[in-house]
Each structure stands twice: as structure tokens, then as C-alpha cells.
Scaffold this active site. Sequence first.
Site, mmCIF file in Angstrom:
data_model
loop_
_atom_site.group_PDB
_atom_site.id
_atom_site.type_symbol
_atom_site.label_atom_id
_atom_site.label_comp_id
_atom_site.label_asym_id
_atom_site.label_seq_id
_atom_site.Cartn_x
_atom_site.Cartn_y
_atom_site.Cartn_z
ATOM 1 N N LEU A 183 -19.261 1.705 -4.313
ATOM 2 C CA LEU A 183 -18.838 2.952 -5.229
ATOM 3 C C LEU A 183 -19.333 4.193 -4.866
ATOM 4 O O LEU A 183 -19.061 5.204 -5.295
ATOM 5 C CB LEU A 183 -19.285 2.583 -6.542
ATOM 6 C CG LEU A 183 -18.838 1.068 -7.132
ATOM 7 C CD1 LEU A 183 -19.470 0.926 -8.477
ATOM 8 C CD2 LEU A 183 -17.302 0.889 -7.225
ATOM 9 N N TYR A 230 -10.654 16.133 -0.258
ATOM 10 C CA TYR A 230 -11.297 15.028 -0.876
ATOM 11 C C TYR A 230 -10.258 13.767 -0.596
ATOM 12 O O TYR A 230 -10.671 12.845 -0.364
ATOM 13 C CB TYR A 230 -11.351 15.182 -2.374
ATOM 14 C CG TYR A 230 -11.671 14.035 -3.344
ATOM 15 C CD1 TYR A 230 -12.869 13.246 -3.092
ATOM 16 C CD2 TYR A 230 -10.897 13.350 -4.212
ATOM 17 C CE1 TYR A 230 -13.267 12.357 -3.715
ATOM 18 C CE2 TYR A 230 -10.978 12.308 -4.782
ATOM 19 C CZ TYR A 230 -12.233 11.748 -4.755
ATOM 20 O OH TYR A 230 -12.735 10.591 -5.508
ATOM 21 N N ASN A 251 -7.428 8.443 -12.903
ATOM 22 C CA ASN A 251 -8.400 9.287 -13.696
ATOM 23 C C ASN A 251 -9.072 8.458 -14.483
ATOM 24 O O ASN A 251 -8.651 7.732 -15.129
ATOM 25 C CB ASN A 251 -7.479 10.418 -14.467
ATOM 26 C CG ASN A 251 -6.952 11.479 -13.719
ATOM 27 O OD1 ASN A 251 -7.523 12.480 -13.111
ATOM 28 N ND2 ASN A 251 -5.627 11.332 -13.720
ATOM 29 N N PRO A 272 -27.601 -5.175 -63.702
ATOM 30 C CA PRO A 272 -27.897 -6.327 -64.355
ATOM 31 C C PRO A 272 -26.904 -6.467 -65.593
ATOM 32 O O PRO A 272 -26.917 -5.476 -66.464
ATOM 33 C CB PRO A 272 -29.123 -6.713 -64.563
ATOM 34 C CG PRO A 272 -29.704 -5.972 -63.608
ATOM 35 C CD PRO A 272 -28.867 -4.716 -63.400
#
Length: 398
Positions: A63, A118, A147, A309
Site C-alpha cells: 500500500l 501520478y 476515490n 412510583p
Amino acid sequence: MNILVTGAKGFVGRNLCAQLKNIKEGKARNYPVTVDNLFEYDIDSTLSQLEDYCQKADFVFNLAGVNRPENPEDFKKGNFGFASTLLDTLKKYGNKCPVMLSSSIQATLIGRYAGHPYGESKKAGEELFFDYSKETGAKVLVYRFPNLFGKWCRPNYNSAVTTFCNNIANGLPIQVNDPSVELELLYIDDLVEEMIGALQGKEHRCEFDGVEAVETDNGRYCMVQDTHKVTLGEIVEMLDRFKEMPGKLDIPYLAVGCFEKKLYATYLSYLPKAKMAYDLKMNCDDRGSFTEIIRSADRGQFSVNISKPGITKGQHWHHTKIEKFVVVSGHGLIQQRRIDSDEVINFEVSGDKIQVVETIPGYTHNIINLSDTQDLVTLIWCNEPFDPDHPDTFFEPV
């Protein structure tokens, strides 16, 4: 199984390693895979560590890479150079374990991705892996991710969705030049599920028709099946609704696998501490209190009722409205009677035995706190939010 994750401190690496650690520690028992050792390698690791990990690894997730370097030449160095070092080290020790490569849809080098350094560096890395497989016979899994979004992603970096989530959650401005622009989005948990499937040899193979992944059994590439195509305008509209939900007691659409559910989880991960808790309006009187928690037009209303109560509440019936009562603390009695009958049906309820009591249309009903000292706490789901103009609520003692 010994697993090496390079780029372990990045967005994908952190999420993948977190789940691999869950498997290793026995916290995630729903995976038929064993993790004996998890080797986490990142930019601050040493080459000697890489050598050690490459000797021992049974599977490698590569990665590591760069997305936005100061110098465009660093794309090649970060995305191709390290991949070459990794594969050379595996070859050095004769380790032919499967190797996964995190590439990008930009490696298609077509359309708006053409000519970008890239994408060119990612494409070069892909070819390096394919050549390595031919040379060594090792299995390679090359994924071209679209994305990405999800928790722990860095805002104002390379994810518009993450930036929008962070800014809207923190009251910061966003900029959308063209709301009609459509993105293909991949949620981080879906990616991690695919990665763990790949460990078991269950990766999904594909070929590319332009930028579209076409699943095929013997494809050169790999893919994650669950992606979403959403416009920027739709994303911002959802995020604006998320921002208003605490005040409206609303919740998003939560169907299994839907984009809105995943976006909401991502949005919440960027909430500042001051917004992690919010007050609710308690409607209090001498009988106790009633507090709405969730209001939804299509999934009803969720509330908590506290009876002091000895107090009796309710004493009404509905034509169509239904409620589910769940006593979680105290000791009480729920009574129901069909309005044209004298038969009273009694349900003694207690926080010591959690159960649901259905209220039936056409039956008047009440709830009585049988304790002299303890409050009766009841969770109530109603199939529709209360509408003062059409309350469908009619007083009649049981």
C-alpha cells in the site's frame, strides 16, 4: 499466516491493519483466516526490517506510495521505486508469496487522467508487478482503486468526500465548483473486506473497458465489487442533512450496503468533541418524563418514558398507530382492552426480563408503575412520529 503491510500508517494501511489485528487477537471470529504475525512497514521503518519481513511473509499488501509530493519526480520514486525495492527483496530470499499492489484508476491514463505523472507512476508500478509475476511465478493482485473514503482519511489532501465531511462537521466552508460532477467512490470497509478475501484466494478479477472495471474470472486486474457513483451535489446535500439531524432527531437512510449509511459513518468520524453529545428535550411533569430520541418519517419514533412510583400513563387508543413497549428498569403492568369489549389483557413487565409488548390498534392501553420506590423506565417505538394535526390518539380508560 505472516502478513506484511507496507504503507501501514496510511489511510488504507491503518484500516487494514486494524482489522488484521482484530483477526490475530481473536476479536473478529467471522473470518476463516489465521493471522500469526502482522509486519507493519512504513516510511520510518528500516531496510533491515524490510529484509526480515520479506523473508517471513506469506502474503504482502503493498500500500506504500505517494499522492501529492512537492516534486512531481517523486511520484516515480515513491510509487515505482519502492515497489521495485520490495520485489527485489522478495526475490533475494526466494519468497514467491502472493503480492497485492494498490494502484489507482488514474493508471488507465485516459481522459482526464492522461499524461499525469501520478497515473504514469502507478502504471509503471503495475507493469513492474506483472513482469515480476512472469519472472518468478508468484501470484500478483493489482487493484486500481477509485476515490476512497472512510474513517481516518486525511482531509484537505486527496479526497473531496473526506474534506467535505471534515469541514461540514466542524463548521468550515466547502467549495463545489460543479455539483453535477460524478465520482466513483469506494468505502474503506468494503476495500478491507476485499483484502481479507484476497488472503483466502477469493479476490475478484476484472479487465478494464476504459475506466470501467468489468468483472471476469481470469482478469489481469482485481477489483472491489461494491463502489458507488454519486455526484458532488448529492454528497453535499446528504452532509447538510446529517448536520441538522441532532436538532430534528432524524436518522439517515440505513439500508444494507447503501452509500448514505457509509457516508454517515464517515461524517461522524470527523465530529469535534463538542458535537459528540447533544441534549434532548425532556417533557417532564409530576408523573415522570417523556423524551423523544429519534423521529423518522418512514421508520417511526423512538422514545424513553419514565414513570414515577404508583403512576399510570396512557389510557388511550389508536386507529392505525402502533407502539412497542420495552421495560428496561423497574416493575410494571401494561393493560390493553379492545374498546368494544370488557376483557382486560394484563402484561406484567420488569427490567429483569426484557420483552416487547405490542399495542394493538383499536385497543385502549396503559402502563402502570407497580413499585412504591423505583421509577419505571420504558423504551417505546412508534411506527410514526407524533403529528399534533393528526394525533390518532383518543382518551379512554382501560
